[in-house]
Write a protein that holds these residues in place. Structure first.
Motif, PDB file in Angstrom:
ATOM      1  N   MET A  62       1.065  -0.902  -0.089  1.00  0.00           N
ATOM      2  CA  MET A  62       0.122   0.082   0.035  1.00  0.00           C
ATOM      3  C   MET A  62       0.634   1.012   0.234  1.00  0.00           C
ATOM      4  O   MET A  62       2.347   1.493   1.075  1.00  0.00           O
ATOM      5  CB  MET A  62      -0.832   0.113   1.596  1.00  0.00           C
ATOM      6  CG  MET A  62      -1.963   0.987   1.378  1.00  0.00           C
ATOM      7  SD  MET A  62      -3.300   1.174   2.654  1.00  0.00           S
ATOM      8  CE  MET A  62      -2.438   1.207   3.653  1.00  0.00           C
TER       9      MET A  62
ATOM     10  N   LYS B  41       2.094   4.889   0.502  1.00  0.00           N
ATOM     11  CA  LYS B  41       1.709   5.945   2.452  1.00  0.00           C
ATOM     12  C   LYS B  41       1.661   6.923   2.200  1.00  0.00           C
ATOM     13  O   LYS B  41       1.146   7.814   2.457  1.00  0.00           O
ATOM     14  CB  LYS B  41       3.952   5.287   3.002  1.00  0.00           C
ATOM     15  CG  LYS B  41       3.716   3.973   3.291  1.00  0.00           C
ATOM     16  CD  LYS B  41       5.252   3.843   3.663  1.00  0.00           C
ATOM     17  CE  LYS B  41       5.593   2.708   4.687  1.00  0.00           C
ATOM     18  NZ  LYS B  41       6.914   2.037   4.467  1.00  0.00           N
TER      19      LYS B  41
ATOM     20  N   VAL C 167     -11.375   6.388   1.043  1.00  0.00           N
ATOM     21  CA  VAL C 167      -9.944   4.903   1.401  1.00  0.00           C
ATOM     22  C   VAL C 167      -8.821   5.460   1.983  1.00  0.00           C
ATOM     23  O   VAL C 167      -8.380   4.638   3.567  1.00  0.00           O
ATOM     24  CB  VAL C 167      -9.703   4.572  -0.146  1.00  0.00           C
ATOM     25  CG1 VAL C 167      -8.312   3.580   0.338  1.00  0.00           C
ATOM     26  CG2 VAL C 167     -10.703   4.686  -0.786  1.00  0.00           C
TER      27      VAL C 167
ATOM     28  N   LYS D 243      -9.870   5.587   5.789  1.00  0.00           N
ATOM     29  CA  LYS D 243      -9.673   4.432   6.641  1.00  0.00           C
ATOM     30  C   LYS D 243      -8.838   3.535   6.823  1.00  0.00           C
ATOM     31  O   LYS D 243      -8.231   3.378   7.524  1.00  0.00           O
ATOM     32  CB  LYS D 243     -10.501   3.450   5.824  1.00  0.00           C
ATOM     33  CG  LYS D 243     -10.422   1.717   6.564  1.00  0.00           C
ATOM     34  CD  LYS D 243     -11.420   0.799   4.787  1.00  0.00           C
ATOM     35  CE  LYS D 243     -11.639  -0.990   6.069  1.00  0.00           C
ATOM     36  NZ  LYS D 243     -12.343  -0.166   6.941  1.00  0.00           N
ATOM     37  N   TYR D 244      -7.753   4.052   5.943  1.00  0.00           N
ATOM     38  CA  TYR D 244      -5.546   3.756   5.898  1.00  0.00           C
ATOM     39  C   TYR D 244      -5.021   4.701   6.777  1.00  0.00           C
ATOM     40  O   TYR D 244      -3.371   4.109   6.618  1.00  0.00           O
ATOM     41  CB  TYR D 244      -5.831   2.189   4.576  1.00  0.00           C
ATOM     42  CG  TYR D 244      -6.406   1.674   4.791  1.00  0.00           C
ATOM     43  CD1 TYR D 244      -6.357   0.379   4.742  1.00  0.00           C
ATOM     44  CD2 TYR D 244      -7.267   1.336   3.400  1.00  0.00           C
ATOM     45  CE1 TYR D 244      -7.314  -0.633   4.856  1.00  0.00           C
ATOM     46  CE2 TYR D 244      -8.663   0.334   3.191  1.00  0.00           C
ATOM     47  CZ  TYR D 244      -7.560  -1.054   3.506  1.00  0.00           C
ATOM     48  OH  TYR D 244      -8.686  -1.896   3.441  1.00  0.00           O
TER      49      TYR D 244
ATOM     50  N   ILE E  15      -3.704   6.864   5.272  1.00  0.00           N
ATOM     51  CA  ILE E  15      -2.570   7.681   4.178  1.00  0.00           C
ATOM     52  C   ILE E  15      -2.353   9.156   4.048  1.00  0.00           C
ATOM     53  O   ILE E  15      -3.168   9.330   4.064  1.00  0.00           O
ATOM     54  CB  ILE E  15      -2.739   6.948   2.396  1.00  0.00           C
ATOM     55  CG1 ILE E  15      -3.184   5.110   2.072  1.00  0.00           C
ATOM     56  CG2 ILE E  15      -2.075   7.637   1.371  1.00  0.00           C
ATOM     57  CD1 ILE E  15      -3.724   4.904   1.108  1.00  0.00           C
TER      58      ILE E  15
ATOM     59  N   GLN F 208      -9.368   1.753  -4.076  1.00  0.00           N
ATOM     60  CA  GLN F 208      -8.952   1.631  -3.393  1.00  0.00           C
ATOM     61  C   GLN F 208      -7.675   0.907  -3.425  1.00  0.00           C
ATOM     62  O   GLN F 208      -6.525   0.250  -3.301  1.00  0.00           O
ATOM     63  CB  GLN F 208      -9.998   0.653  -1.967  1.00  0.00           C
ATOM     64  CG  GLN F 208      -8.692  -0.053  -1.449  1.00  0.00           C
ATOM     65  CD  GLN F 208      -9.688  -1.037   0.105  1.00  0.00           C
ATOM     66  OE1 GLN F 208     -10.626  -0.061   0.354  1.00  0.00           O
ATOM     67  NE2 GLN F 208      -9.527  -2.083   0.674  1.00  0.00           N
TER      68      GLN F 208
ATOM     69  N   THR G  56      -3.852   0.264  -2.914  1.00  0.00           N
ATOM     70  CA  THR G  56      -2.910  -1.264  -2.271  1.00  0.00           C
ATOM     71  C   THR G  56      -2.384  -1.643  -2.725  1.00  0.00           C
ATOM     72  O   THR G  56      -2.061  -2.730  -2.118  1.00  0.00           O
ATOM     73  CB  THR G  56      -4.998  -1.564  -1.262  1.00  0.00           C
ATOM     74  OG1 THR G  56      -6.053  -1.937  -2.551  1.00  0.00           O
ATOM     75  CG2 THR G  56      -5.323  -0.463  -0.162  1.00  0.00           C
TER      76      THR G  56
ATOM     77  N   MET H 113      -7.253  -5.361   0.746  1.00  0.00           N
ATOM     78  CA  MET H 113      -7.750  -4.914   2.077  1.00  0.00           C
ATOM     79  C   MET H 113      -9.766  -5.091   1.954  1.00  0.00           C
ATOM     80  O   MET H 113     -10.034  -4.612   1.682  1.00  0.00           O
ATOM     81  CB  MET H 113      -6.489  -4.093   2.268  1.00  0.00           C
ATOM     82  CG  MET H 113      -5.257  -4.322   2.236  1.00  0.00           C
ATOM     83  SD  MET H 113      -4.409  -2.361   2.899  1.00  0.00           S
ATOM     84  CE  MET H 113      -4.729  -2.823   4.156  1.00  0.00           C
TER      85      MET H 113
ATOM     86  N   SER I 216     -12.507  -3.368   2.990  1.00  0.00           N
ATOM     87  CA  SER I 216     -13.504  -2.374   2.137  1.00  0.00           C
ATOM     88  C   SER I 216     -14.586  -1.665   2.912  1.00  0.00           C
ATOM     89  O   SER I 216     -15.421  -2.699   3.871  1.00  0.00           O
ATOM     90  CB  SER I 216     -13.608  -2.364   0.886  1.00  0.00           C
ATOM     91  OG  SER I 216     -14.560  -1.663   0.235  1.00  0.00           O
TER      92      SER I 216
END
Length: 385
Positions: A1, A3, A21, A24-25, A27, A271, A275, A280, A282
């Motif tokens: 994924m 960064k 997205v 959620k992660y 980034i 996504q 990634t 991953m 969702s």
């Protein structure tokens, strides 16, 4: 994924879903660009805390200078500012997600690639108008070009088996058919702006929604697929699939067909582009096969929908003909949204531009924008604007 992310077109439909997205992660958002939706951009700055922003509308950019200083972000302006964002240095593991609408995204795509960055491409016009230039730059700079459009992401996913990819026989590019599937030319002549802006399955910006109604969007996607996957136009078949569950398919030499399915939610392909190659969890809804009542398939009617016919002929002719039909379409859609021309006039303008100019297969970036300008001027001339 990845960064770090540079998000171009952050206030549009793809941009806001991309930030879902990101949210959620976690980034890191390095930079954001917007045209003139300053209220939303300010909210995004406060939440994601980018170091850099760009506002392409001159007046909006000037009005935001003091606010940018207070928010602690560096402000760039105009199309040149977007290119500067795309070329930002000093970040590892970074991707540029280009969701700018129209040919305006081409320079930014090239700037990102030429600075050695991977690009998640939602701006299909980059390949439609300057496909040769973009793909040459990708090869020269050894970067990844990751598709964000749901259909191209689906094809990309179906081609992940590197041993099978060389035996690709056909790409089956799906289309919802838009709100006017099955309409006759006479019926299309009565279509209103409000009707054209109601897509049956997807929530999108106004320009792409109109393109879906005229089937121009599918024509642009066909051209994009030719460049992305290195195939001939004849190797792509457009299949109308009204449910928008199958996002596209590929057929191999042994006549087996592999499809990618999912709910019609753009966050899934967005996504995957961020990634890749990992999959991953969702936030998009899962697909419940027991609630899917029918899968239907039909051919696309390019005799009635002239925009699609124009796009097919343009990529077959090659060179800058795809750029010309794209430019004519962008201008015609703009006029339709201003209610200065009819729905059918869009197709007439786009198809008509094919016979107006001669283009060489070898072209420069300046040639691309010259062809685009000529196409727009042609549209204005036929409607006396």
């Amino acid at each position: 994924m990845y960064k770090n992310l540079i998000l171009l077109g952050s206030t549009g439909s793809i941009g806001t879903q991309s930030l879902d997205v990101v949210r959620k992660y976690g980034i890191n958002v390095v930079a954001l660009s917007a045209h003139k939706n300053i209220k939303l951009l300010e909210e995004q700055i406060k939440e994601f805390k980018p170091e850099y922003i760009c506002i392409t509308d001159g007046e909006s950019a000037n009005n935001f200078e003091d606010k940018a200083n207070k928010l602690g972000v560096t402000l760039f302006k105009g199309s040149e500012g977007v290119q500067k964002l795309a070329q930002l240095e000093g970040y590892d593991d970074i991707v540029v997600l280009n969701s700018i609408v129209g040919i305006a995204g081409l320079r930014a795509t090239l700037a990102a690639i030429e600075s050695g960055k991977d690009v998640a491409l939602a701006n299909k016009e980059s390949l439609v108008t300057g496909g040769k230039l973009v793909m040459e730059a990708v090869k020269k700079n050894n970067v990844k070009l990751l598709p964000v459009d749901s259909e191209h992401s689906a094809i990309f996913q179906c081609l992940q088996d590197k041993n099978s990819a060389p035996s690709l026989k056909k790409i089956l590019l799906t289309a919802s058919g838009g709100p006017f599937f099955g309409y006759t030319t006479e019926q299309l002549g009565k279509v209103t702006k409000a009707q054209a802006l109601r897509h049956p399955n997807w929530s999108m910006g106004s320009k792409i929604t109109i393109d879906s109604a005229t089937l121009m969007n599918k024509g642009l996607e066909l051209i994009e697929a030719v460049w992305l996957f290195g195939v001939e136009p004849k190797d792509i078949q457009i299949v109308v699939h009204r449910q928008s569950i199958i996002h596209s398919m590929v057929e191999y030499a042994d006549n087996s067909v592999i499809a990618q399915l999912g709910t019609p939610d753009m966050r899934i392909p967005i996504q995957y582009s961020l990634t890749y190659p990992e999959r991953m969890e969702s936030n998009a809804a899962g697909l419940d096969f027991f609630t899917v009542k029918d899968f239907t398939f039909a051919p696309a009617d390019d005799d009635t929908f002239l925009c699609l016919k124009a796009a097919k002929e343009a990529i077959a002719k090659g060179g800058l003909y795809p750029c010309a039909v794209n430019g004519a379409n962008e201008r015609a859609v703009e006029l339709f949204l201003q209610e200065k021309i009819s729905f059918l006039d869009i197709g007439k303008a786009v198809y008509g531009v094919l016979s107006q100019f001669e283009f060489d297969n070898n072209y420069t970036l300046e040639d691309v924008f010259d062809a685009d300008k000529k196409a727009r001027e042609y549209v204005d001339s036929i409607f006396n604007i």
